[in-house]
Design a protein around this motif. Sequence first.
Motif, mmCIF file in Angstrom:
data_model
loop_
_atom_site.group_PDB
_atom_site.id
_atom_site.type_symbol
_atom_site.label_atom_id
_atom_site.label_comp_id
_atom_site.label_asym_id
_atom_site.label_seq_id
_atom_site.Cartn_x
_atom_site.Cartn_y
_atom_site.Cartn_z
ATOM 1 N N TYR A 320 5.550 0.365 10.813
ATOM 2 C CA TYR A 320 4.501 1.100 10.093
ATOM 3 C C TYR A 320 5.032 2.443 9.593
ATOM 4 C CZ TYR A 320 1.102 -2.244 12.093
ATOM 5 O OH TYR A 320 0.407 -3.372 12.436
ATOM 6 N N ASN A 321 5.855 3.063 10.433
ATOM 7 C CA ASN A 321 6.507 4.311 10.090
ATOM 8 C C ASN A 321 7.386 4.168 8.853
ATOM 9 O OD1 ASN A 321 7.508 6.993 11.026
ATOM 10 N ND2 ASN A 321 6.599 6.204 12.939
ATOM 11 N N ASP A 322 8.228 3.124 8.908
ATOM 12 C CA ASP A 322 9.149 2.830 7.792
ATOM 13 C C ASP A 322 8.373 2.555 6.511
ATOM 14 O OD1 ASP A 322 11.245 3.084 9.542
ATOM 15 O OD2 ASP A 322 11.571 0.921 9.817
ATOM 16 N N LEU A 323 7.302 1.773 6.644
ATOM 17 C CA LEU A 323 6.491 1.416 5.469
ATOM 18 C C LEU A 323 5.919 2.679 4.822
ATOM 19 C CD1 LEU A 323 5.113 -0.836 3.719
ATOM 20 C CD2 LEU A 323 3.205 -0.747 5.321
ATOM 21 N N GLY A 324 5.375 3.569 5.648
ATOM 22 C CA GLY A 324 4.802 4.822 5.133
ATOM 23 C C GLY A 324 5.842 5.666 4.420
ATOM 24 N N GLN A 325 7.027 5.759 5.018
ATOM 25 C CA GLN A 325 8.097 6.569 4.413
ATOM 26 C C GLN A 325 8.545 5.992 3.074
ATOM 27 O OE1 GLN A 325 11.286 7.308 7.174
ATOM 28 N NE2 GLN A 325 9.941 8.390 8.597
ATOM 29 N N VAL A 326 8.699 4.664 3.031
ATOM 30 C CA VAL A 326 9.130 3.997 1.789
ATOM 31 C C VAL A 326 8.087 4.213 0.696
ATOM 32 C CG1 VAL A 326 9.483 1.733 0.708
ATOM 33 C CG2 VAL A 326 10.613 2.240 2.878
ATOM 34 N N MET A 327 6.799 3.973 1.033
ATOM 35 C CA MET A 327 5.759 3.988 0.006
ATOM 36 C C MET A 327 5.428 5.399 -0.500
ATOM 37 S SD MET A 327 5.628 0.934 -0.612
ATOM 38 C CE MET A 327 4.478 1.016 -1.989
ATOM 39 N N ARG A 328 5.827 6.427 0.260
ATOM 40 C CA ARG A 328 5.628 7.802 -0.246
ATOM 41 C C ARG A 328 6.475 8.059 -1.489
ATOM 42 N NH1 ARG A 328 3.840 8.737 4.666
ATOM 43 N NH2 ARG A 328 5.704 9.105 5.940
ATOM 44 N N ASN A 329 7.520 7.254 -1.667
ATOM 45 C CA ASN A 329 8.374 7.391 -2.862
ATOM 46 C C ASN A 329 7.765 6.732 -4.099
ATOM 47 O OD1 ASN A 329 10.395 8.618 -1.293
ATOM 48 N ND2 ASN A 329 11.130 6.602 -0.617
ATOM 49 N N TYR A 330 6.668 5.984 -3.901
ATOM 50 C CA TYR A 330 6.077 5.234 -5.017
ATOM 51 C C TYR A 330 4.581 5.542 -5.106
ATOM 52 C CZ TYR A 330 10.469 2.815 -4.108
ATOM 53 O OH TYR A 330 11.787 2.529 -3.883
ATOM 54 N N PRO A 331 4.230 6.775 -5.512
ATOM 55 C CA PRO A 331 2.810 7.181 -5.511
ATOM 56 C C PRO A 331 1.922 6.395 -6.477
ATOM 57 C CG PRO A 331 4.201 8.862 -6.537
ATOM 58 C CD PRO A 331 5.120 7.865 -5.928
ATOM 59 N N SER A 332 2.528 5.711 -7.458
ATOM 60 C CA SER A 332 1.688 4.953 -8.405
ATOM 61 C C SER A 332 1.272 3.591 -7.834
ATOM 62 C CB SER A 332 2.427 4.744 -9.730
ATOM 63 O OG SER A 332 3.428 3.746 -9.592
ATOM 64 N N TRP A 333 1.841 3.239 -6.677
ATOM 65 C CA TRP A 333 1.515 1.943 -6.067
ATOM 66 C C TRP A 333 0.291 2.042 -5.165
ATOM 67 C CZ3 TRP A 333 4.214 -2.999 -5.405
ATOM 68 C CH2 TRP A 333 5.126 -3.219 -6.443
ATOM 69 N N SER A 334 -0.538 1.003 -5.203
ATOM 70 C CA SER A 334 -1.680 0.896 -4.282
ATOM 71 C C SER A 334 -1.253 0.025 -3.112
ATOM 72 C CB SER A 334 -2.877 0.263 -4.997
ATOM 73 O OG SER A 334 -3.321 1.121 -6.035
ATOM 74 N N VAL A 335 -1.630 0.447 -1.896
ATOM 75 C CA VAL A 335 -1.187 -0.254 -0.683
ATOM 76 C C VAL A 335 -2.410 -0.737 0.091
ATOM 77 C CG1 VAL A 335 0.060 0.004 1.514
ATOM 78 C CG2 VAL A 335 0.926 1.118 -0.564
ATOM 79 N N TYR A 336 -2.392 -2.016 0.459
ATOM 80 C CA TYR A 336 -3.510 -2.626 1.200
ATOM 81 C C TYR A 336 -2.941 -3.319 2.437
ATOM 82 C CZ TYR A 336 -6.380 -2.076 -3.021
ATOM 83 O OH TYR A 336 -7.076 -1.561 -4.091
ATOM 84 N N ILE A 337 -3.348 -2.856 3.616
ATOM 85 C CA ILE A 337 -2.801 -3.402 4.865
ATOM 86 C C ILE A 337 -3.938 -3.823 5.794
ATOM 87 C CG2 ILE A 337 -1.492 -2.841 6.973
ATOM 88 C CD1 ILE A 337 0.365 -2.992 4.605
ATOM 89 N N ILE A 338 -3.867 -5.076 6.281
ATOM 90 C CA ILE A 338 -4.829 -5.528 7.290
ATOM 91 C C ILE A 338 -4.124 -5.529 8.647
ATOM 92 C CG2 ILE A 338 -4.331 -8.003 6.825
ATOM 93 C CD1 ILE A 338 -7.238 -8.621 7.611
ATOM 94 N N THR A 339 -4.738 -4.857 9.617
ATOM 95 C CA THR A 339 -4.146 -4.829 10.963
ATOM 96 C C THR A 339 -5.210 -4.496 12.008
ATOM 97 O OG1 THR A 339 -2.485 -3.815 12.399
ATOM 98 C CG2 THR A 339 -3.398 -2.407 10.684
ATOM 99 N N ALA A 340 -4.953 -4.933 13.239
ATOM 100 C CA ALA A 340 -5.835 -4.603 14.363
ATOM 101 C C ALA A 340 -5.294 -3.393 15.122
ATOM 102 C CB ALA A 340 -5.936 -5.809 15.297
#
Length: 378
Positions: A320-340
């Motif tokens: 989850y940490n890695d995902l957040g760090q990667v996606m901060r480089n792509y602000p035009s992308w929308s991110v949708y995550i399902i998790t418990a």
Amino acid sequence: MQKVKLLATAAMGLESIVAMEVKQLGYEVEVDNGKVIFEAPISAIPRCNLWLRTADRVKIIVGEFEAKTFDELFEGTKALNWENYIAEDGQFPVSGKSVKSTLYSVPDCQAIVKKAIAERLKLKYGMVSKMPETGALFKVEISLLNDVATLTLDTSGAGLHKRGYRVGQGEAPLKETLAAALVLLTNWKPDEPFIDPFCGSGTIPIEAALIGQNIAPGFNREFVSEKWSWIRSKFWDEALLEAEDLANYDQPLDITGSDISHKMIQAASENAIEAGLSDLVTWKQMQVADLSIQKENGYLVSNPPYGERLNERDEVIQMYNDLGQVMRNYPSWSVYIITAFEAFEKQYGQQATKKRKLFNGFIQTNYYQYFGKKVKGE
């Protein structure tokens, strides 16, 4: 019979999506907990089974009445027009459930309903002996809720999540119906890039590809009601023809599914081939930290591991940490995550724009939605 009262069953939290799909097919709906009810011509049975991406099943409501005693249940069941639906040689097993009702013994209720239907059919078909039950299958369900009995016939057979393409799967595969709902809950358009970095056996990218080319999800399978003589075969032919006409096989798609497991990528690839979508989805074996995105204005939709086993927790937190760090480089992308995973936002490093409660099977989850800042001119 010109019209039937239909019921599309829905997982909790998905009722509004199922209702939207039914409305798109042109029918007026009434929404209740776990179900979408609508009156429609008989031709709606093939169309709804073929097209509903997020419903679990399509059932016919044969009748509803109050039943606090076994006598009321028997007489109420016997008074319904079963001969309009069940053939003379039809098999009609009865399943049941009872919630907050005086009649709580489900096996007894099933036996009474079975007996009442048999008596009605014997009377209508002029039979003395036992019903043969050698023909087509008509699955009856008796559902008791607050002393109201609802009797339905299942038109789908296997649940609608069984699209007919799943050859390989992981330990906890996401249901196809939920995967389709996750895609439909975004604003993704077929001409925009789409990524699932925890794709497992490929369900979300495959469902996105079916949505992207407007392919009816039930196109590859059979339904129990295809064998019912009172649904004219012309209705099935017309529904299949409509599905063929509306499919947009020329729509180019940019969909990628990646996963750390080589075995899962293999399974995903096989499932895509089975679905007839092998050229439409790119599969890659890689970890989320290595995710590199080339285009603007895309959508990332995923069902990552939830870290429910203690020995996996640290690994999942890192993901989850890695995902957040990667996606901060792509602000035009929308991110949708399902998790418990309760502390997802903390580990991802950002609060979601929007959250929605959904159930993945019996697991209560949150659907975290991060809306990207679109880049104009892309």
